[in-house]
Design a protein around this motif. Sequence first.
Motif, PDB file in Angstrom:
ATOM      1  N   GLN A 170       3.615  -6.301  10.464  1.00 32.82           N
ATOM      2  CA  GLN A 170       4.230  -5.111  10.470  1.00 32.82           C
ATOM      3  C   GLN A 170       5.629  -5.127  10.057  1.00 32.82           C
ATOM      4  OE1 GLN A 170       2.043  -2.627  13.471  1.00 32.82           O
ATOM      5  NE2 GLN A 170       2.804  -1.128  12.100  1.00 32.82           N
TER       6      GLN A 170
ATOM      7  N   HIS B  16       0.087  -3.032   7.179  1.00 28.60           N
ATOM      8  CA  HIS B  16      -0.154  -1.529   7.212  1.00 28.60           C
ATOM      9  C   HIS B  16      -0.264  -1.380   8.769  1.00 28.60           C
ATOM     10  CE1 HIS B  16      -0.423  -1.155   2.977  1.00 28.60           C
ATOM     11  NE2 HIS B  16      -1.536  -1.685   3.000  1.00 28.60           N
ATOM     12  N   GLU B 196      -6.980   0.968   0.561  1.00 29.72           N
ATOM     13  CA  GLU B 196      -7.700   0.148   1.879  1.00 29.72           C
ATOM     14  C   GLU B 196      -9.118  -0.013   1.416  1.00 29.72           C
ATOM     15  OE1 GLU B 196      -6.999   2.892   4.963  1.00 29.72           O
ATOM     16  OE2 GLU B 196      -8.866   4.129   4.408  1.00 29.72           O
TER      17      GLU B 196
END
Lengths: 255, 255
Positions: A170, B16, B196
């Motif tokens: 991240q 993400h 995704e």
Amino acid sequence: MPMDTFTLRGYETDAHGRLSVPALMNILQESANRNAAEHGFGMADLTQFSQSALGWMLMRFRLRMYHYPVYGQTIQVMTYPTFVEKYFIYRDFRVLAEDGTLLADATSTWLVFSMEKRTMVPLPDFIRNLTLPSHPDPLPRLPLKPDFQTAPFSPILEKTVEVGWLSIDQNQHVNNVAYVQWLVECVEDETLKTRELAEIDLVYRTESHWHDRLRVQLAIDTSAEAPSDTRLHRIEHSGSGKEILLARTRWRTSD
Amino acid sequence: MPMDTFTLRGYETDAHGRLSVPALMNILQESANRNAAEHGFGMADLTQFSQSALGWMLMRFRLRMYHYPVYGQTIQVMTYPTFVEKYFIYRDFRVLAEDGTLLADATSTWLVFSMEKRTMVPLPDFIRNLTLPSHPDPLPRLPLKPDFQTAPFSPILEKTVEVGWLSIDQNQHVNNVAYVQWLVECVEDETLKTRELAEIDLVYRTESHWHDRLRVQLAIDTSAEAPSDTRLHRIEHSGSGKEILLARTRWRTSD
């Protein structure tokens, strides 16, 4: 003392059926995340107390393995900050079997970096002023620049790696355990097949990003007392040659 | 109904910040191991009831993701065998959030292989004769040979991978989740950044081993209703061209 419990999963073991070192490092750092959050200086807290986005970055890590646990075994992880300075905070780990046997210990050095400038910044005051829990025997602080960082390095094995999507975390840079996986994949077959890691000592020098090409190198540590048991590792940016990671590992014959 | 609980760890999330599909597959298969052992047909039981060493091998796996959980979230995994035949046993998975929301489901087909001959063998009698727990709505058995296995395949992206030590499991072959990691790393950047995975459907055709060189290929599924949302994947031995894995994935715009 706060303790996290982990029951080892099948995919956390290696071809020998024992806990793999990258899997253990993942577990230790998860435990560190949780502990930092409990003390009020987790990832989320860093940003809350600052004008700009900040992140934690690992600078030094040394792990010593005494006994390798196997599939299904439950381990207990204790982790706690030990010292705090202007730029660095130190953290120890102890890994115990259910009967209290010490399986592994580790010590580490962390810094805070600015997400925007991508450089280190002094620890925010609320961290510097933390009252750390007292622990009977903290491990000594790792030297910022260990001797193997400047030891002669003559590569005997070299591989090139392209940083993939799944190695990015991240913070939008390579997760620090990914480097350890690459380093292990650049060790001679005979060592991987017949030995086990007894110790790994890591220096993280700079970050790398998605699609970067990295050069991973292996050398014998000729300065060591027992060179056949010791390896040096280096990961650099393939183009610029800029150092990303330096490491020394010690291997012993496995049972 | 038996249920395993997993609190998501930092390293199980992707760039993400959401649970990564390979991490979820690891969790599901861990839960399957535990469930099989509880029913008396775990990895250890296979060998105990047979003259020769036997192992479980995954042949088909299809996962559908409805909602991606994030770091720190606790998920519940239910898994149970649904059908048993001469050669195959079928297993379903349901992944729930703590409030009961269905996050994902999966169905899979497993066979038993001889460690020595490296070929499939009929399921041992003690497994064929199992009385399976009854479940209200088992997912339909996956076709052994899905249509995408024979669909036209024109590669738009190709990568070569060398099988490393850490991708090998105790069966001395590549762990089935490693292929999914390689397949994801051979998808266009734009898809990884902006979409995704909604579904992944896998056919495992043969095994691969340490140091094998594999070719990983990506194609558009021109036979799909919405080709831009669908990809085909193929992994083969680089020398012989022998097929190791075929897959179809469906991608949706992420939130």
